[in-house]
Design a protein around this motif. Structure first.
Motif, short mmCIF file in Angstrom:
data_model
loop_
_atom_site.label_atom_id
_atom_site.label_comp_id
_atom_site.label_asym_id
_atom_site.label_seq_id
_atom_site.Cartn_x
_atom_site.Cartn_y
_atom_site.Cartn_z
N TRP B 6 0.81 -1.07 0.17
CA TRP B 6 0.04 -0.07 0.20
C TRP B 6 0.79 1.17 -0.07
O TRP B 6 0.33 2.25 0.30
N PRO B 10 -1.41 9.09 -3.08
CA PRO B 10 -2.84 9.00 -3.25
C PRO B 10 -3.39 9.21 -4.50
O PRO B 10 -2.78 9.94 -5.46
N GLY B 11 -4.32 8.13 -5.01
CA GLY B 11 -4.83 8.43 -6.37
C GLY B 11 -4.31 7.56 -7.37
O GLY B 11 -4.53 7.11 -8.29
N ASP B 12 -3.20 6.79 -6.66
CA ASP B 12 -2.28 6.03 -7.58
C ASP B 12 -3.03 4.83 -7.33
O ASP B 12 -3.64 4.19 -6.49
N LEU B 13 -2.58 3.89 -8.43
CA LEU B 13 -2.90 2.14 -8.47
C LEU B 13 -2.08 1.51 -7.63
O LEU B 13 -1.01 1.92 -7.39
N PRO B 14 -2.74 0.43 -6.87
CA PRO B 14 -1.63 -0.08 -5.99
C PRO B 14 -0.48 -0.92 -6.82
O PRO B 14 -0.57 -1.27 -8.06
N PHE B 77 -6.68 6.44 5.08
CA PHE B 77 -7.72 6.74 4.15
C PHE B 77 -7.02 7.40 3.10
O PHE B 77 -7.52 7.08 1.83
N LEU B 78 -6.30 8.20 3.22
CA LEU B 78 -5.51 9.16 2.02
C LEU B 78 -4.21 8.50 1.62
O LEU B 78 -3.71 9.02 0.56
N ILE B 80 -1.04 8.58 2.71
CA ILE B 80 0.16 9.36 2.61
C ILE B 80 1.12 8.47 3.33
O ILE B 80 0.93 8.06 4.52
N ASP B 85 6.60 7.28 -4.69
CA ASP B 85 5.81 8.08 -5.27
C ASP B 85 5.08 8.94 -4.63
O ASP B 85 4.35 9.91 -5.18
N ASN B 89 3.84 14.53 -2.46
CA ASN B 89 2.59 14.84 -1.74
C ASN B 89 2.95 15.09 -0.37
O ASN B 89 2.37 16.00 0.07
#
Lengths: 210, 130
Positions: B6, B10-14, B77-78, B80, B85, B89
């Motif tokens: 994980w 954020p918003g990235d694919l696993p 949740f987000l 970070i 990658d 952020n």
């Protein structure tokens, strides 16, 4: 000596790989851009929080927070928004695994919980205004309605966005651009929950302290 | 490195494709986050209503709980993380926190100072109107 040279070689070849990799994939860039937007939104909220904190005691002889706030209602709102955030997370998991039914159910649950939160908040506002605690009554109430109302407006926009995304998903399917937007939506929804944590702590819980 | 599946922005694919990933790993992250958030929220409401805690210490306790819960939301949740990658952020987040800190503390310090200097005036003293 040899080891040092070898280590140097390794780090150099790694650097070369990084520079040869080119720009980051679009999904990372999109996530980063949306994250910048979220942070700017949070900075805007920080200005509203600062305003509220300065004006919290300026009730002009009108009702105070301790008289107006109903902590049970706030606890229910908090629970609803937290569960909505959780189901939104489950939705992005379902999107990642392309699970159609799971996505639809999680989106519906997220929408219903968000709508329930908004309804409770509007009912609270209505009750306060009926008691004569309207935004024009005092600086404290102006700041309160601006801050909490702005969060409510964000939730309303999020609900509209979610409906829009479900329509897009049903028409266009799991195209990369739709999946990116869905991930941006889940970031937005989780960020709203973070702002709500601050609201229920600073406005409500600290507002009813003697 | 299987534990860091994980470790994505954020918003990235696993990092691992969904087909090869156990369905429970993401669920576990979100459920852990939910449980921690519930515990912190319940504690916050308890702290605000209890008389067990020394009253002047309650606001500080609430602030600590709120910051902890924001951290839980950011991580669980987000997503970070400290992954490669996510570096940009995290840097953006640090800058955002700096601006928020400046806006909040700056406003509060300036307005408190203004009120103190106007303590004898009758107008303009918003914090003393009760």
């Amino acid at each position: 000596m040899n080891i040092a040279v070898e280590l140097d070689d390794i780090s150099q070849s790694e650097l070369l790989n990084v520079s040869e990799a080119g720009p980051a994939p679009k999904r990372i860039v999109a996530g980063f851009g949306f994250w910048i937007f979220l942070l700017s939104d949070i900075v805007m909220f920080s200005a509203l929080f600062a305003t509220y904190a300065v004006l919290a005691k300026a009730t002009a002889g009108g009702p105070t927070g301790a008289q107006l706030f109903d902590l049970r209602n706030v606890a229910i709102e908090t629970a609803i928004l937290l569960l909505s955030s959780y189901s939104c997370g489950l939705m992005s998991l379902a999107v990642d695994s392309r699970h159609h039914l799971g996505t639809a159910i999680a989106a519906a649950v997220t929408f219903l919980l968000g709508a329930a939160f908004l309804m409770l908040e509007l009912r609270e506002f209505q009750g306060m205004i009926a008691l004569g605690a309207a935004p024009q009554r005092s600086a404290f109430l102006s700041a309160f309605f601006t801050l909490v109302g702005c969060h409510g407006l964000h939730v309303a926009i999020g609900l509209g966005w979610l409906v829009l995304m479900m329509v897009q998903l049903s028409i266009r399917g799991y195209q990369p651009v739709v999946v990116r937007r869905l991930h941006c939506f889940s970031l937005f929804w989780h960020a709203l929950d973070i702002i709500w944590v601050l609201i229920f702590t600073i406005v409500y819980l600290m507002g009813v302290l003697p | 490195m299987t534990d860091t599946r994980w470790d994505v922005a954020p918003g990235d694919l696993p990092a691992i494709p969904a087909s090869e990933r156990k369905a429970s790993s993401g669920l576990l992250v979100y459920t852990t986050g939910l449980l921690l958030a519930v515990i912190l929220t319940v504690t916050s409401f308890w702290v605000a209503n209890t008389t067990v805690i020394w009253a002047p210490g309650v606001p500080a306790g609430l602030a600590v709980l709120a910051i902890a819960q924001m951290g839980v939301h950011l991580v669980f949740f987000l997503h970070i993380t400290t992954g490669p990658d996510s570096t940009n952020n995290v840097l953006a987040l640090a800058f955002g926190v700096l601006i928020v800190f400046l806006v909040l503390v700056g406003s509060l310090v300036i307005m408190a100072n203004l009120n103190e200097n106007m303590a004898h005036g009758e107008m303009m003293n918003v914090q003393m109107q009760r």
